[in-house]
Design an enzyme around this catalytic site. Structure first.
Site, mmCIF file in Angstrom:
data_model
loop_
_atom_site.group_PDB
_atom_site.id
_atom_site.type_symbol
_atom_site.label_atom_id
_atom_site.label_comp_id
_atom_site.label_asym_id
_atom_site.label_seq_id
_atom_site.Cartn_x
_atom_site.Cartn_y
_atom_site.Cartn_z
ATOM 1 N N LEU A 65 0.833 -1.202 0.000
ATOM 2 C CA LEU A 65 0.000 0.000 0.000
ATOM 3 C C LEU A 65 0.869 1.254 0.000
ATOM 4 O O LEU A 65 2.062 1.189 0.313
ATOM 5 C CB LEU A 65 -0.917 -0.035 1.231
ATOM 6 C CG LEU A 65 -1.907 -1.223 1.213
ATOM 7 C CD1 LEU A 65 -2.555 -1.418 2.576
ATOM 8 C CD2 LEU A 65 -2.960 -1.009 0.134
ATOM 9 N N PRO A 66 0.271 2.416 -0.345
ATOM 10 C CA PRO A 66 1.099 3.619 -0.505
ATOM 11 C C PRO A 66 1.853 4.063 0.753
ATOM 12 O O PRO A 66 3.059 4.292 0.699
ATOM 13 C CB PRO A 66 0.086 4.687 -0.944
ATOM 14 C CG PRO A 66 -1.035 3.928 -1.581
ATOM 15 C CD PRO A 66 -1.122 2.635 -0.809
ATOM 16 N N THR A 96 6.300 0.746 2.084
ATOM 17 C CA THR A 96 7.323 1.544 2.780
ATOM 18 C C THR A 96 6.596 2.522 3.688
ATOM 19 O O THR A 96 5.889 3.413 3.198
ATOM 20 C CB THR A 96 8.181 2.336 1.775
ATOM 21 O OG1 THR A 96 8.760 1.425 0.847
ATOM 22 C CG2 THR A 96 9.285 3.089 2.496
ATOM 23 N N LYS A 171 15.067 0.612 5.045
ATOM 24 C CA LYS A 171 14.488 1.086 3.777
ATOM 25 C C LYS A 171 14.464 2.619 3.738
ATOM 26 O O LYS A 171 14.772 3.236 2.716
ATOM 27 C CB LYS A 171 13.075 0.511 3.635
ATOM 28 C CG LYS A 171 12.268 1.041 2.494
ATOM 29 C CD LYS A 171 12.789 0.614 1.135
ATOM 30 C CE LYS A 171 11.945 1.215 0.013
ATOM 31 N NZ LYS A 171 12.600 1.096 -1.291
ATOM 32 N N LYS A 246 6.919 11.199 0.445
ATOM 33 C CA LYS A 246 6.459 10.516 1.670
ATOM 34 C C LYS A 246 7.658 9.884 2.397
ATOM 35 O O LYS A 246 7.825 10.040 3.610
ATOM 36 C CB LYS A 246 5.433 9.447 1.263
ATOM 37 C CG LYS A 246 4.930 8.545 2.353
ATOM 38 C CD LYS A 246 5.362 7.086 2.257
ATOM 39 C CE LYS A 246 5.460 6.434 0.933
ATOM 40 N NZ LYS A 246 5.846 5.044 0.896
#
Ligand code: NAD
Length: 299
Positions: A65-66, A96, A171, A246
């Site tokens: 998902l975003p 992420t 990440k 983001k």
């Protein structure tokens, strides 16, 4: 064969689910958007009408998902994964997101009796399509070992970074570095071409010199240099500017919380914020070279 629920079938989730189907897993897919869900069905998945329906019979639930808010809602909301998955299901979040949110969701999962790992990926859409992703995992070793065969159907490198949230920390660091490298690469190419060099000639020189990096090797931001890079298709697909923004926001928050100096990460965030505010949030993040070009001609 195990039954997998795959939630979020966008630029990354779509090809990842296709690789699971190619490996003969049974896949039930759910996405809030019709087009990616229809593409997954064409590839052999069964469509679900809701998260609850997607996960009801699944042995493994994968989310792609975003951002943090989507993951929190998908797992914790009424009708979400924790309330609907079957006993013993393994939960794998490949999105992420903020490490604190990953830990919060993993704790809630554990309290509900589920094993969960955060498993964000690196390798881009090309890596997703070719099943060569790198998985960066946080969470219990036993859960990772249970997930390993499935992850191996979608990627070729699997790292265990530590406990819950550790995959997201690694990440986050990687993507802050990637943003800085992409801007640096775009700056060098913009400067060189404005000084009269051909972008391909300059790229071929730098990729064999000390400026070598991943963007130059596989993701050149200049149109016409690489036929498979997003720059060759008007920066469509790939890794969206808003998703990079983001990730830089997540890094800035973590830097603030840990008292870490990240001057270049902060500056990268400002440049991506400007690029997005000027209407380019949906373009691949390598389109940042257009911001430099716009700024250059104004001087
Ligand atoms: P994307 O926007 O292409 O896909 C996200 C998908 O999730 C969309 O299809 C959207 O409709 C769906 N979605 C949103 N909310 C949902 C919900 N509540 N339930 C079901 N589906 C929902 O994004 P992407 O590029 O595939 O990236 C996904 C994640 O992977 C992000 O966290 C991103 O940062 C990360 N990532 C992306 C890349 C890349 O190169 N694109 C590389 C590594 C990591």
């Amino acid at each position: 064969m195990q039954h997998i629920a795959f939630i979020g079938l966008g630029n990354m989730g779509g090809p990842m689910a296709r690789n699971l189907l190619a490996a003969k897993y049974t896949v039930t897919a759910f996405d809030v958007a019709e087009t990616p869900l229809a593409a997954a069905v064409t590839a052999g998945a069964t469509a679900a009408l809701s998260i609850a329906q997607a996960v009801a019979a699944a042995d493994i639930v994968i989310t792609m998902l975003p951002a943090s808010s989507h993951v929190e809602a998908a797992y914790l909301n009424a009708g979400g994964i924790l309330g609907s998955a079957k006993n013993g299901a393994l939960l794998v979040d490949c999105s992420t997101i903020d490490a604190d949110v990953a830990r919060k969701v993993a704790t809630a999962a554990s309290n509900a009796g589920f094993a969960m790992i955060d498993a964000p990926v690196s390798g881009g859409t090309a890596g997703a399509a070719a099943a060569t992703l790198t998985f960066i995992v946080g969470g219990p070793e036993a859960a990772l070992e249970k997930a390993r065969p499935v992850l191996s159907s979608m990627g070729k490198n699997i790292f265990h970074a530590g406990g819950s949230g550790a995959g997201q920390v690694a990440k986050m660091c990687n993507n802050m570095l990637l943003a800085i490298q992409m801007i640096g690469t775009a700056e060098a190419l913009n400067l060189g071409t404005r000084c009269g060099l051909d972008a391909t000639v300059l790229s071929n020189i730098m990729v064999k010199s000390s400026g070598r990096n991943w963007a130059l090797e596989v993701y050149n931001p200049c149109p016409g240099v690489m036929e498979n890079a997003p720059a060759a298709r008007d920066y469509s697909g790939g890794f969206g500017t808003d998703l990079m923004l983001k990730d830089l926001g997540v890094a800035a928050t973590a830097a603030h919380g840990s008292g870490s100096a990240t001057p270049l990460g902060n500056h990268a965030l400002e440049l991506y914020r400007q690029h997005s505010a000027e209407g380019h949030g949906k373009l691949d993040f390598s389109s940042i070279i257009q911001l430099l070009a716009r700024s250059s001609t104004q001087e």
